[in-house]
Each structure stands twice: as C-alpha cells, then as structure tokens.
Enzyme design. Structure first.
Site, short mmCIF file in Angstrom:
data_model
loop_
_atom_site.label_atom_id
_atom_site.label_comp_id
_atom_site.label_asym_id
_atom_site.label_seq_id
_atom_site.Cartn_x
_atom_site.Cartn_y
_atom_site.Cartn_z
CG ASP A 97 49.49 41.99 28.67
OD1 ASP A 97 48.51 41.60 29.35
OD2 ASP A 97 49.89 43.17 28.69
CG ASN A 124 45.60 28.75 36.47
OD1 ASN A 124 44.91 28.32 37.39
ND2 ASN A 124 46.64 29.55 36.68
CB SER A 180 34.65 28.52 35.85
OG SER A 180 33.59 29.37 36.20
CE1 TYR A 213 37.34 36.35 38.85
CE2 TYR A 213 35.85 35.70 40.61
CZ TYR A 213 37.00 35.47 39.85
OH TYR A 213 37.77 34.37 40.11
CE LYS A 217 36.92 33.34 35.92
NZ LYS A 217 38.20 32.62 35.69
#
Length: 333
Positions: A97, A124, A180, A213, A217
């Site tokens: 997790d 990923n 990314s 977010y 990335k």
C-alpha cells in the site's frame, strides 16, 4: 520564442505521432524478472500484458489481490497484440500500500526473498487529483506520499539487487523507470516543487489538486534524474516518462460529465501508454543516451519542462529532494 517552443512541445506530447516501437519490437523475455507497481489496471495492466505474453516473470505490486486476480484473468484471456507465438510467462502478486510507508519494507523483503534478479522496475502506480486535503497514513499530501515518497523508499530496498543484476546482464538492459506525466509542466513555480512547504501544511489556502499532482510528477522526474547520476556508471539506466493522456481509473476523481468530455477530446487508449512504457524499458535509445532521459508519447526521447530543467541544473533540486527523502524515510528502512 521560448513560449512558442514550449507550446510546440506540449502539442507534440498531447497529439503524438503514431508509435514506432510496438509489441512486435519487444524481445523474448524468458528468464527476465520485472516489477510493475499498479500493474492491475490502466497502462500498468497493458504493460504487464505484453511482458507476460513475451515470457517474462511479472511481479504486479498493489493493494488489492482481488484486482490482481481480475487483471490476470483478463491478461491471459487477451494476448498482447500480435503476440500469440511467444511462450507465456508468469505473474505474481506483491501486496503493498503505497499510501502507507510501513507496508513498503515487508513488501520489499518478501519480494527479495522470492527473486534473485530484477531486470526492470516500473514505478508506475499513482494517485491523481483526489479530494483536497487527502493524506497518506504518515500525513503526506496523498499524491506526493504515494507517487513520490513510497516509490523512493521501495527503490532504496530494490536498488542493490538491480545493481547486482546489471553486473551480468546485457549493457543497458537493467532499468529503473519513474513514471511521470505531462502534468510535470504544471508544478508550483518556480521549479516544480514547493520545497518550503511540500505538503502545503502551512498554506493559508489549500492548493488545487492538479497543482499538487503536477508537483508529484516533478518529484518523479527529479528522483529519476538524481538516481541516474548515481547508477548510470554502474550499469543501471534510470529514466522518467510521460506515458500520454490516457483513459484510465486515474480520472476517477473527476466528475462524470467532465470526464466524458475530456475523454472524448483528449484521451487515448491505455495500450498506447503501455507502448510508451515498453519503449522506455526496451528501446535502445534511452540506454544509448548517457545519464537521464525523458520519454514522451508514444515512445520518443523528449525534453523536460524548461523551469524543471533549470531547477535541476542551476539549483540542485534533484539532489535536494533525494537528500530530503533519505532523511524522511530512514525510519522505515
């Protein structure tokens, strides 16, 4: 002029040419071992499909064994495109997790007890724009903690095995791939990571989820870059990629109407993102390019966002992040 170049790059990433590296270019992967976090859905599933149908041993890491079993059934029932003549590989579930760092060490130890080589790790799995204020178990902003911190910690455990694998593997074949996004263009100013308050705990107003977010990335890019500096001379290729704008469950937090419109206008089938990840894993170009590479859809060497690149080259942002995360994750080793 720079704005024009940036707009062209964004257009090229959003509307890429047809892929030149496909399932047909992937070699026989018998006796190779691969890790795919988040391999039960989306592009992770598409990637796992191709690996399995090319004879690989595929370790799919995630939270839900039920989702894993459903993915296995789907992968076995639907071979990778044009790949019916390779021996089938194997798939295994690894429970982890990534929103809880205490699960990383047990998962890594379990994996290391099973395998004696690791040819490629695809980091990923990811979370995209959850409800504002979402946190990991350890109190990180959910996207940062899941997409960046947990993968960094997992890599700390797996790196020694990859380095040993590289000692006898063909040159350039052992790779660590930090996934990314085009969202790395939209991290906080000036260089993509708000180092003064990464989790925005002290912010008067919570930032929009897409900003955080984007920051996560950028974090993936910085880790790939710094890791390349550390291991490229030791036979491991470290790179990052934008898999493309894809239809996947990453958009599950977007409203239904907005998601349908977005999907119709801008999103592509997950298979194409899988091809981008395959290119990063097996194409010769990333290995031929000394040090870090950034791969863009659907399998090309691309260019980082200019400000992110400036941060790396002139302000040491990649090295800075690596140092911060080492200190923060020591307690979970």
């Amino acid at each position: 002029m720079e704005r024009i170049r940036s707009a062209r790059r964004m257009f090229s990433e959003s509307f890429p040419p047809s892929p030149k590296f496909t399932e047909n270019d992937v070699p026989n992967l018998t006796q190779k071992v691969f890790l795919v976090t988040g391999g039960s859905s989306g592009i992770g599933l598409e990637l796992s499909r191709v690996l399995y149908h090319h004879g690989a041993r595929v370790i799919i890491a995630g939270r839900s064994e039920k989702s894993y079993n459903e993915a296995v059934s789907e992968i076995k029932a639907n071979p990778a495109k044009g790949r019916n003549n390779f021996p089938k590989g194997s798939m295994e579930f690894l429970k982890i997790d990534l929103s809880d760092l205490t699960t990383v060490k047990p998962a890594a130890q379990e994996l290391l007890s099973r395998i004696d080589r690791l040819d490629i790790a695809w980091y990923n799995a990811g979370v995209m724009i959850p409800p504002v204020g979402s946190k990991t178990t350890q109190g990180y902003e959910l996207q940062w903690g899941t997409n960046v911190v947990a993968h960094f910690l997992l890599n700390r455990f797996l790196s020694p095995l990859q380095l040993r694998t590289a000692e006898s593997a063909p040159a350039g074949s052992v790779r660590t791939i930090w996934v990314s996004s085009s969202a790395h263009h939209f991290g906080p100013e000036p260089y993509g990571v708000n180092f003064d308050d990464i989790n925005y705990d002290r912010a008067a107003k919570k930032p929009a989820p897409f900003l955080t977010y984007g920051q996560s990335k950028v974090g993936d890019v910085l880790l790939a870059y710094e890791y390349a500096n550390m291991v490229s001379d030791k036979g491991v290729v470290s790179l990052s990629l934008n898999p493309g704008n894809l239809r996947s469950n990453l958009q599950r937090h977007i409203g239904n109407i907005a998601r349908r419109i977005l999907g119709f206008l801008l999103l592509y089938p997950p298979r194409l993102g899988g091809l981008t990840e395959l290119y990063a894993g097996f194409a010769p170009e990333p290995a031929a390019k000394k040090g870090f590479s950034f791969v863009i859809p659907w399998g090309r060497i691309g260019v980082l966002n200019k400000n992110v690149q400036i941060g790396i080259e002139q302000h040491g942002t990649a090295k800075k992040l690596w140092s911060i995360l080492e200190k923060e994750t020591d307690k979970y080793m």
